[in-house]
Design an enzyme around this catalytic site. Structure first.
Site, PDB file in Angstrom:
ATOM      1  N   CYS A 273      -8.003 -74.888 -38.388  1.00  0.00           N
ATOM      2  CA  CYS A 273      -8.671 -73.650 -38.789  1.00  0.00           C
ATOM      3  C   CYS A 273      -8.979 -72.712 -37.631  1.00  0.00           C
ATOM      4  O   CYS A 273      -8.787 -71.499 -37.737  1.00  0.00           O
ATOM      5  CB  CYS A 273      -9.929 -73.962 -39.586  1.00  0.00           C
ATOM      6  SG  CYS A 273     -11.245 -74.775 -38.649  1.00  0.00           S
ATOM      7  N   HIS A 330     -15.878 -74.874 -40.268  1.00  0.00           N
ATOM      8  CA  HIS A 330     -14.657 -74.170 -40.651  1.00  0.00           C
ATOM      9  C   HIS A 330     -14.696 -72.792 -40.006  1.00  0.00           C
ATOM     10  O   HIS A 330     -15.761 -72.178 -39.883  1.00  0.00           O
ATOM     11  CB  HIS A 330     -14.532 -74.052 -42.171  1.00  0.00           C
ATOM     12  CG  HIS A 330     -13.285 -73.376 -42.617  1.00  0.00           C
ATOM     13  ND1 HIS A 330     -12.033 -73.801 -42.219  1.00  0.00           N
ATOM     14  CD2 HIS A 330     -13.069 -72.269 -43.389  1.00  0.00           C
ATOM     15  CE1 HIS A 330     -11.115 -73.001 -42.738  1.00  0.00           C
ATOM     16  NE2 HIS A 330     -11.720 -72.061 -43.442  1.00  0.00           N
ATOM     17  N   ASP A 353      -9.439 -65.328 -44.245  1.00  0.00           N
ATOM     18  CA  ASP A 353      -9.262 -66.719 -43.828  1.00  0.00           C
ATOM     19  C   ASP A 353      -7.791 -67.113 -43.917  1.00  0.00           C
ATOM     20  O   ASP A 353      -7.262 -67.306 -45.013  1.00  0.00           O
ATOM     21  CB  ASP A 353     -10.108 -67.631 -44.715  1.00  0.00           C
ATOM     22  CG  ASP A 353     -10.167 -69.055 -44.177  1.00  0.00           C
ATOM     23  OD1 ASP A 353      -9.416 -69.373 -43.236  1.00  0.00           O
ATOM     24  OD2 ASP A 353     -10.971 -69.848 -44.695  1.00  0.00           O
TER      25      ASP A 353
END
Length: 681
Positions: A273, A330, A353
């Site tokens: 991530c 995250h 994202d």
């Protein structure tokens, strides 16, 4: 008929134009301008025809982008000279230059023009004269551009800043990793437009895609899909378990190398991530969209869109797997832009994202969703607001499966998700907590209203002690990789009557994404009795010989404490994630740092493990200090011995440069240290 223009040559004035458009750090190989602001080119005309007259019929200019530009799509515009350049649309004006037989043409693009590489043509009496190419970017300095960002300090940080910080670990033990965004490194600008040209949207309809690039909402959504490679020939391959034939995600230090590898050979192995987010930040800044990297600790992954994370346990204390999970952390990005599609209340930072988690409109992408919409529970606002809302606000519901097959609710935790939401502070290397930007204070009236709008259940209890058994896990002060240590279960009886229960206390390896590994510690007491207000402590010893073979390079251990009272159907849980400290790398400068002059650093690190380290090396890199990373292999390092190395290099750039040092071996890796070095001319 106007007099014919006899052009000897032209000058794009790249140095002056790039400087005035804040693009000089890209170099002077090409003209790079930002939309909605004028730039000047110089025409050198022949002298045999007398002075060329300047009026609105003198000549036209044509600017076009994309493989099949058209007027209807806005990818081809034609405009005549005006008295004054109009910054609200494509326009041009001209004056005689200070040098003889020169004409200065001032050209402004529309603040709503598609970004891209443009061809510029002079058209006079049906004679077309090419005037070269220029690259057009979004413009955070232009009030009429939807990415306009007030205050120069913000633009400096979120467009031009090259070095950043990525936050990882747990919300109680936050660690930081330096990241070189490298947006001005060679070829990165070209590669960023290649990413857009490689998207399925472009391949399906290039002209429509190029036309849509006027909209940063569209561009950021395309980037969210293209930074991962799940649906396309995107930049990074995501991997969380095995890493064959690729780079371990924790070894990446900057974006430029990743982008250059993708340019050469396609999807790059591997990313997680923070790598996806950091690369997305680089590309966004290159294209002119203000962007920052954000970390959410205790980040929920709500796979069934019910705004709850359901943890289901068996009577033996083992968690029964399901689709939902909570990641220790995250990382995503926020992009700054207006949202004319939603209204001015939702202008500003937007969550995007690029990590491939769930599909959106059939594609692995997420956002942009206004941060304001997340805070206010406005989940109908585009794009993907419910998923992001759950990441920072989901309730955690713990369940127990009884031998009869019945599922019993243990408890609901409404404040455990979305902790210490962090980004790098503007103009500083410090961490800034922005949790209050995403959510109201737990238990406040505003938070309750937000939950109601999100169709989220009301909180079960106000803050304060709950009746029953209160469970806490106490950690040791010195938890260093290689050492044995104890954690302690603390059980308090807050009831008026004596309580009896079974206690299960265990530890297992865990990845940062919540994936559990093998056990590394376990203890159980069948019958524990606690009088009213009594506190009992139960130790659990975690030994290096047990945890070392099962933990990942992230050095994470998940400790779970459970009490089970089957007679009264009362069950309680407490969970804590441990981050084992790694040894420190000491960096000692030898001599003064000067451009193109040899210098050296001495590196040392104590082996804290009770075993010998094999295949040891120090890896040193740093933009402006080292052209290519240097890996120095050293002899095996015994227990309690120091790993040492000396590395020599020649700095290439004056100013403050960051040196990053990593150590890796067969049994100990993911150890890094950085040092800012002031390089003199």
């Amino acid at each position: 008929m106007s007099q014919a223009l006899h052009l000897e040559h032209y000058d794009l004035n790249i140095g002056e134009n790039n400087a005035s458009h804040h693009t000089e750090l890209f170099g002077e190989e090409r003209l790079i301008v930002r939309r909605g602001e004028p730039f000047n080119i110089t025409l050198h005309v022949k002298t045999d025809s007398g002075r060329f007259p300047l009026d609105d019929n003198s000549f036209f200019l044509i600017a076009e982008t994309g493989p099949s530009p058209t007027k209807e799509s806005g990818t081809r515009v034609t405009f005549a000279l005006q008295q004054v350049t109009d910054k609200t649309q494509w326009s041009a004006s001209a004056t005689y230059g200070p040098a003889e037989n020169t004409i200065i043409v001032s050209i402004s693009s529309s603040p709503n023009a598609p970004i891209g590489v443009y061809k510029l043509t002079l058209d006079q009496q049906d004679t077309k004269i090419p005037l070269g190419e220029f690259t057009l970017l979004f413009n955070a300095w232009c009030l009429r551009d939807v990415v306009y960002m007030p205050k120069d300090a913000k633009r400096q940080e979120y467009i031009l800043e090259k070095i950043g910080r990525v936050y990882k670990g747990t919300f109680k033990r936050i660690s930081e990793t330096p990241w070189d965004f490298g947006q001005f490194e060679p070829d990165v600008l070209r590669i960023c437009f290649k990413i857009l040209d490689s998207s399925p949207n472009y391949l399906a309809n290039a002209n429509e895609d190029c036309s849509s690039r006027k909209d940063p909402i569209y561009v950021s959504r395309v980037l969210s899909a293209m930074i991962n490679s799940n649906d396309d020939n995107g930049v990074l391959v995501g991997e969380w378990y095995e890493y064959p034939d690729g780079v371990f995600p924790w070894d990446w230090y900057g974006s430029a190398e990743i982008l250059q590898r993708w340019d050469e050979s396609g999807p790059v192995r591997y990313g997680q991530c923070w790598v996806f987010a950091a690369v997305a930040c680089t590309v966004s800044r290159v294209l002119g969209i203000p962007c920052r990297v954000v970390t959410n600790f205790e980040s929920a992954h709500d796979s069934n869109a019910n705004l709850c994370i359901d943890n289901i346990y068996g009577m033996d204390g083992e968690r029964i797997s399901g689709g939902d999970s909570i990641w220790n952390f995250h990382v995503w990005v926020e992009c700054w832009m207006d949202r004319p599609d939603l209204g001015s209340d939702f202008d500003g930072w937007q969550v995007c994202d690029p990590t491939p988690q769930e599909t959106s409109d059939g594609v692995f992408c997420c956002g942009p969703a206004p941060v304001r919409a997340i805070k206010e529970g406005e989940l109908t606002k585009k794009y993907d607001a419910p998923f992001i809302y759950a990441e920072v606000n989901a309730d955690v519901v713990n369940w127990m499966y009884l031998p009869s097959g019945e599922k019993v609710k243990i408890n609901v935790k409404s404040a455990s998700v979305g902790r210490c939401i962090s980004t790098k502070a503007r103009g500083s290397t410090k961490r800034r907590d922005i949790t209050n930007v995403y959510k109201y204070e737990e238990g406040s009236q505003e938070e309750r209203h937000s939950y109601e709008k999100a169709d989220h259940r009301n909180k079960l209890h106000q803050e304060g002690k709950e009746p029953g058994l209160n469970l806490k896990i106490k950690l040791a002060k010195d938890m260093v990789m290689g050492k044995d240590f104890e954690v302690c279960a603390q059980i308090t009886n807050n009831c008026m009557e004596t309580k009896a229960c079974k206690v299960v206390f265990m530890a297992s390896a865990v990845g940062y994404n919540g994936k559990l590994g093998e056990y590394c510690g376990f203890t159980m007491e069948e019958a524990v009795e606690l009088a009213p207000n009594e506190v009992k402590h139960i130790p659990l010893k975690l030994e290096h010989k047990n945890y070392a073979p099962v933990i990942t390079s992230e050095r994470l251990i998940k400790v779970t404490l459970m009490t089970l009272d089957g007679e009264h159907e009362e069950y309680n849980t407490a969970v804590k994630t441990i981050v084992l400290d790694g040894p420190d790398i000491e960096i000692k400068l030898l001599g003064e740092a000067r451009v193109n002059q040899p210098m050296a650093v001495e590196l040392s690190m104590l082996n804290t493990l009770p075993e010998k380290l094999q295949d040891c090396s120090f890896i040193v890199q740093g933009t402006g200090l080292i052209a290519e990373k240097i890996e120095t292999r050293i002899e095996p390092v015994g227990p309690k011995e120091e790993a040492k190395a000396r590395v020599e290099f020649k700095p290439t750039t004056a100013g403050t440069c960051m040196l990053v040092v990593r150590f890796k071996s067969d049994k100990l890796s993911n150890v890094n240290q950085s040092l800012n070095i002031d390089v003199k001319e």
